[in-house]
Design a protein around this motif. Structure first.
Motif, short mmCIF file in Angstrom:
data_model
loop_
_atom_site.label_atom_id
_atom_site.label_comp_id
_atom_site.label_asym_id
_atom_site.label_seq_id
_atom_site.Cartn_x
_atom_site.Cartn_y
_atom_site.Cartn_z
N LEU A 23 0.83 -1.21 0.00
CA LEU A 23 0.00 0.00 0.00
C LEU A 23 0.86 1.26 0.00
O LEU A 23 0.59 2.21 -0.75
N LEU A 24 1.90 1.28 0.84
CA LEU A 24 2.79 2.44 0.87
C LEU A 24 3.50 2.61 -0.47
O LEU A 24 3.65 3.75 -0.95
N THR A 25 3.92 1.51 -1.08
CA THR A 25 4.58 1.59 -2.38
C THR A 25 3.64 2.17 -3.43
O THR A 25 4.05 3.01 -4.26
N LEU A 26 2.39 1.73 -3.42
CA LEU A 26 1.42 2.26 -4.37
C LEU A 26 1.16 3.74 -4.15
O LEU A 26 1.00 4.50 -5.12
N ILE A 27 1.14 4.16 -2.89
CA ILE A 27 0.94 5.59 -2.60
C ILE A 27 2.12 6.40 -3.10
O ILE A 27 1.96 7.48 -3.70
N VAL A 28 3.33 5.89 -2.88
CA VAL A 28 4.53 6.59 -3.35
C VAL A 28 4.53 6.73 -4.86
O VAL A 28 4.79 7.79 -5.42
N THR A 29 4.25 5.62 -5.55
CA THR A 29 4.24 5.67 -7.02
C THR A 29 3.07 6.52 -7.53
O THR A 29 3.18 7.18 -8.56
#
Length: 247
Positions: A23-29
Motif C-alpha cells: 500500500l505504501l509503495t502504491l501511494i509513493v508511485t
C-alpha cells in the motif's frame, strides 16, 4: 512457545507487513515520488537542527547500517545461533544469505519504484541510488532481526537489555537517514515494513518447514532415563548398582 504457534504468528505478521508495504509503495508511485504527508516537515526540522556534534553522531550511526558492519553482525548472529562447529557454519551461511537476498529484493523494488531523493542541497552525507525503500534502514533492520533471533535463542539472562539495544540501533540508523537529508521519512517506514515482512517470512519458514533435528535454533532434546517399571523389570546385573567403596 510451540513451533506451530510461532509459525502462525510469523505468517500473520508477514502478510500484514506485506500488505502495508505494498500500500505504501502504491501511494509513493501514485504521487510520482513526491514527498508524502509529514515528509517535508521532518526534513525541514532536521535541516534546522544540525549542530556539529549531532551531525558527527548521525554520520557515525548511519555508517554502521550497511557494508562490512552489517555483514559482520550477521556473521555474529550465525555464530551465536549454532552450538557445534558444523551448525555455526550453516547458521552463518544462512544469516549472510538472508541479508544478501533481502538487499537484492529491496534493490529490485527500489529500481522499479525509482523515487527521487530529497534535494541534494540538504544532504549532510554521501548517498547514491533511488530513495524508496531506504537501503540503510532495510539492511540494519534485517541485521538487527537476525541478532535478536540469536539473542532470544541463546542469550544469557540480560537478553531483554540486548534486544532493546539492538532494536534501538536499527531505529537510530533509519532516523539518521532522515536527519542527514538523504531520505524521506516514508522511505524509512518502507524499509522497516520490508524488513519486518522479510524476517517474519524467514521465521515462518523455520517454524514450518525446517525439521527440528536440523534446526540450529531448536532446543536440545534430553534423552529420558528408564522408568521405574523398566528398572524393576531389568535383570539384576543390569540394574544400577552403587560403586563399591574403596578399602
Amino acid at each position: 512457545m510451540k513451533r506451530d504457534d510461532t509459525g502462525d504468528i510469523a505468517g500473520s505478521t508477514a502478510v500484514g507487513s506485506l500488505v502495508a508495504f505494498v500500500l505504501l509503495t502504491l501511494i509513493v508511485t501514485g504521487h510520482h515520488g513526491a514527498p508524502l504527508f509529514g515528509d517535508e516537515k521532518l526534513a525541514s526540522w532536521s535541516l534546522a537542527h544540525r549542530p556539529d556534534v549531532a551531525l558527527a553522531l548521525a554520520r557515525g550511526v548511519t555508517y554502521t547500517g550497511t557494508g562490512v558492519t552489517a555483514y559482520a553482525l550477521a556473521v555474529l548472529a550465525g555464530l551465536i545461533l549454532g552450538r557445534t562447529a558444523r551448525q555455526r557454519v550453516g547458521a552463518v551461511a544462512a544469516c549472510v544469505g538472508c541479508l544478501a537476498a533481502a538487499q537484492a529484493v529491496r534493490y529490485t523494488v527500489m529500481s522499479l519504484v525509482a523515487r527521487p531523493r530529497p534535494p541534494m542541497a540538504d544532504w549532510a552525507t554521501h548517498a547514491s541510488g533511488w530513495s524508496f525503500p531506504s537501503g540503510h534502514t532495510t539492511t540494519s533492520a534485517v541485521t538487527a532481526g537476525l541478532l535478536v533471533l540469536a539473542v532470544l535463542t541463546r542469550a544469557p539472562r540480560c537478553k531483554r537489555t540486548l534486544v532493546l539495544l539492538i532494536g534501538g540501533w536499527a531505529v537510530l540508523v533509519g532516523l539518521s537517514r532522515v536527519y542527514l537529508g538523504v531520505h524521506w521519512f516514508s522511505d524509512v517506514v518502507g524499509g522497516w515494513l520490508f524488513a519486518i515482512c522479510w524476517l517474519s517470512l524467514l521465521l515462518y519458514v523455520l517454524a514450518r518447514f525446517v525439521p527440528r533435528a536440523h534446526s540450529a535454533i531448536s532446543a536440545p532434546r534430553l534423552r529420558p532415563g528408564p522408568t521405574t517399571e523398566e528398572r524393576h523389570d531389568a535383570p539384576h546385573d543390569q540394574r544400577d548398582v552403587p560403586p563399591h567403596s574403596a578399602p
